[in-house]
Write an enzyme that holds these catalytic residues in place. Structure first.
Site, PDB file in Angstrom:
ATOM      1  N   SER A 285     -12.207 -11.253  -8.108  1.00  0.00           N
ATOM      2  CA  SER A 285     -13.444 -10.853  -7.432  1.00  0.00           C
ATOM      3  C   SER A 285     -14.661 -11.071  -8.314  1.00  0.00           C
ATOM      4  CB  SER A 285     -13.375  -9.388  -7.013  1.00  0.00           C
ATOM      5  OG  SER A 285     -13.185  -8.554  -8.150  1.00  0.00           O
ATOM      6  N   GLY A 286     -14.456 -11.424  -9.576  1.00  0.00           N
ATOM      7  CA  GLY A 286     -15.553 -11.633 -10.503  1.00  0.00           C
ATOM      8  C   GLY A 286     -15.120 -12.467 -11.690  1.00  0.00           C
TER       9      GLY A 286
ATOM     10  N   SER B 298      -5.705  -5.806  -9.734  1.00  0.00           N
ATOM     11  CA  SER B 298      -6.033  -4.643 -10.559  1.00  0.00           C
ATOM     12  C   SER B 298      -5.956  -3.332  -9.798  1.00  0.00           C
ATOM     13  CB  SER B 298      -7.430  -4.808 -11.171  1.00  0.00           C
ATOM     14  OG  SER B 298      -8.408  -4.953 -10.160  1.00  0.00           O
ATOM     15  N   GLY B 299      -5.757  -3.372  -8.481  1.00  0.00           N
ATOM     16  CA  GLY B 299      -5.436  -2.176  -7.729  1.00  0.00           C
ATOM     17  C   GLY B 299      -6.611  -1.494  -7.060  1.00  0.00           C
ATOM     18  N   GLU B 300      -6.251  -0.491  -6.254  1.00  0.00           N
ATOM     19  CA  GLU B 300      -7.230   0.309  -5.510  1.00  0.00           C
ATOM     20  C   GLU B 300      -6.884   1.782  -5.681  1.00  0.00           C
ATOM     21  OE1 GLU B 300      -6.513  -1.250  -1.505  1.00  0.00           O
ATOM     22  OE2 GLU B 300      -5.771  -2.937  -2.691  1.00  0.00           O
TER      23      GLU B 300
ATOM     24  N   HIS C 141       0.815  -1.212   0.000  1.00  0.00           N
ATOM     25  CA  HIS C 141       0.000   0.000   0.000  1.00  0.00           C
ATOM     26  C   HIS C 141       0.850   1.263   0.000  1.00  0.00           C
ATOM     27  CE1 HIS C 141      -4.391  -0.951   1.203  1.00  0.00           C
ATOM     28  NE2 HIS C 141      -3.893  -1.995   0.575  1.00  0.00           N
TER      29      HIS C 141
END
Length: 321
Positions: A173-174, A105-107, A38
Site C-alpha cells: 500500500s506504500g 501486515s494485517g488489520e 479473517h
C-alpha cells in the site's frame, strides 16, 4: 494475457458454501481463486468468518484445476510465522502444487483478538519482513533457529515439504511495503489500480513477477437491488486502507461508514448486469499493469447466479480487454 480470478470471501458465506462456490468458479472457467483470511467480517451484515485454512483444505480436495491463494494472511499476530509456514507447505501438498501464500501486515479487525495490542504501521511492517524471512527459511528444509527483534523460533523443521517452495505474495500500500515485496516476494498484491505501487515494486526487485489486484463487484439483474446490497455489505470498501487497517471490529466500520451513500458505493463498485460497466471497472487494473485480477461478488447468497453470468457473459468479454 491478463488472468481473472474468483474470491472466496469468508466474511460473507459459511465454510461449506465457500467450497461449493469455488467448485462453481472452477467450472465457470475462472483462472485462479483467492481466499480472505479473517476472524471478523467487516460489517455485521456480512454475517460470517470461518477459518480460512480449513476451507482451503476442503477446497483443495473438491477442485482439481483452479489455483488457490490466501488474500491475505497476516503472519505476525494471530499466527506465528513458523505455523504459517507449516500450513502453507501442507496446503501446497494437498492441492498438488496449486497454492500460493499471500501475506500482509494485517488489520486490527482480525489481529486484536489475541490481546497483544496493535502496533503502528512501521512496526507491523518490521514484523512482516521478519516473518517472511522465517517462512522462507523453513521452506528450504532443515532445522531453523531464529532470534529476531519480534520473533523467536527454536529448532523448527517442516517434515512435509513440497518439491518447490510455496510462492509468496506480499500485499502493498506504500513505499515500505513495496520494498519488502520486491525484495522478499515472488509476486505483489494490491487492492487499488495504482501503477505507482507496481513501479515501486519493480524498483526493488519485482520486475517480471506476477502482480495481482482485486475488485469488488455486485452482479444482479436488478441494479437497484445490487446497489442496496453493495451498500449494506461492502460500503467499508469506499474507505482508505490507513483507516480500514486500524478499526477494531464491525461496529467500528459501521460507525465509520454511516455517511457513505449508495451513490458513493455505486461509483466505486460496478453494480447490476451491464457487462460494459464491469469492464470499465476492471480496465484501470489492466492499464496499470496487473497480470491477474480477482473479482469479489458481493453477497454470499448471490454467488451461483453471478458464476453463471460470469461464465456466459462476463469472462468472455473480459478476455478481450
Amino acid at each position: 494475457m491478463v488472468q481473472f480470478g474468483y474470491t472466496m470471501m469468508t466474511e460473507q458465506a459459511g465454510p461449506r458454501d465457500l467450497v461449493g462456490h469455488v467448485v462453481g468458479a472452477e467450472r465457470a472457467g475462472f483462472d485462479f481463486s483467492v481466499t480472505s483470511d479473517h476472524y471478523f467480517p467487516w460489517l455485521a451484515s456480512q454475517g460470517h468468518s470461518p477459518y480460512a485454512w480449513s476451507v482451503l483444505g476442503a477446497a483443495a480436495q473438491a477442485t482439481s484445476r483452479i489455483p488457490l491463494m490466501t488474500y491475505v494472511t497476516c503472519p505476525t499476530t494471530r499466527y506465528h510465522p513458523a505455523v504459517v509456514a507449516q500450513k502453507a507447505a501442507t496446503m501446497q501438498l494437498l492441492s498438488g502444487g496449486r497454492f500460493r501464500l499471500g501475506l500482509g501486515s494485517g488489520e486490527n479487525l482480525n489481529e486484536h483478538v489475541v490481546g497483544r495490542g496493535w502496533p503502528g504501521a512501521p512496526v507491523r511492517l518490521e514484523k512482516l519482513e521478519e516473518a517472511i524471512e522465517i517462512i522462507r527459511a523453513l521452506f528450504e528444509g532443515g532445522d531453523v533457529t531464529f532470534h529476531g527483534t519480534h520473533f523467536d523460533v527454536e529448532q523448527a523443521k517442516l517434515w512435509d515439504l513440497p518439491d518447490e517452495p510455496v510462492p509468496i505474495g506480499v500485499a502493498v500500500s506504500g513505499a515500505r511495503s513495496c520494498e519488502i515485496a520486491g525484495r522478499l516476494g515472488d509476486l505483489v498484491i494490491a487492492t487499488e489500480p495504482r501503477s505507482g505501487l507496481l513501479a515501486s515494486f519493480d524498483r526493488h526487485g519485482g520486475t517480471g513477477k506476477p502482480r495481482i489486484g482485486q475488485l469488488p463487484v455486485c452482479y444482479d439483474p436488478d441494479r437497484e437491488a445490487a446497489l442496496a446490497r453493495a451498500h449494506d455489505q461492502f460500503r467499508w470498501a469506499v474507505g482508505g486502507w490507513p483507516v480500514n487497517s486500524e478499526l477494531p471490529g464491525p461496529s467500528g466500520f459501521s460507525v465509520a461508514t454511516r455517511y457513505v451513500r449508495q451513490e458513493d458505493v455505486g461509483e466505486a463498485i460496478p453494480c447490476g448486469d451491464d457487462v460494459g460497466r464491469f469492464m470499465d471497472a476492471v480496465r484501470p487494473y489492466v492499464d496499470a499493469g496487473f497480470t491477474e485480477i480477482a473479482l469479489v461478488q458481493v453477497g454470499g447468497g448471490h454467488q451461483e447466479p453471478f458464476l453463471e453470468w460470469a461464465e456466459t457473459k462476463l469472462l468472455p468479454a473480459l478476455r478481450h480487454l
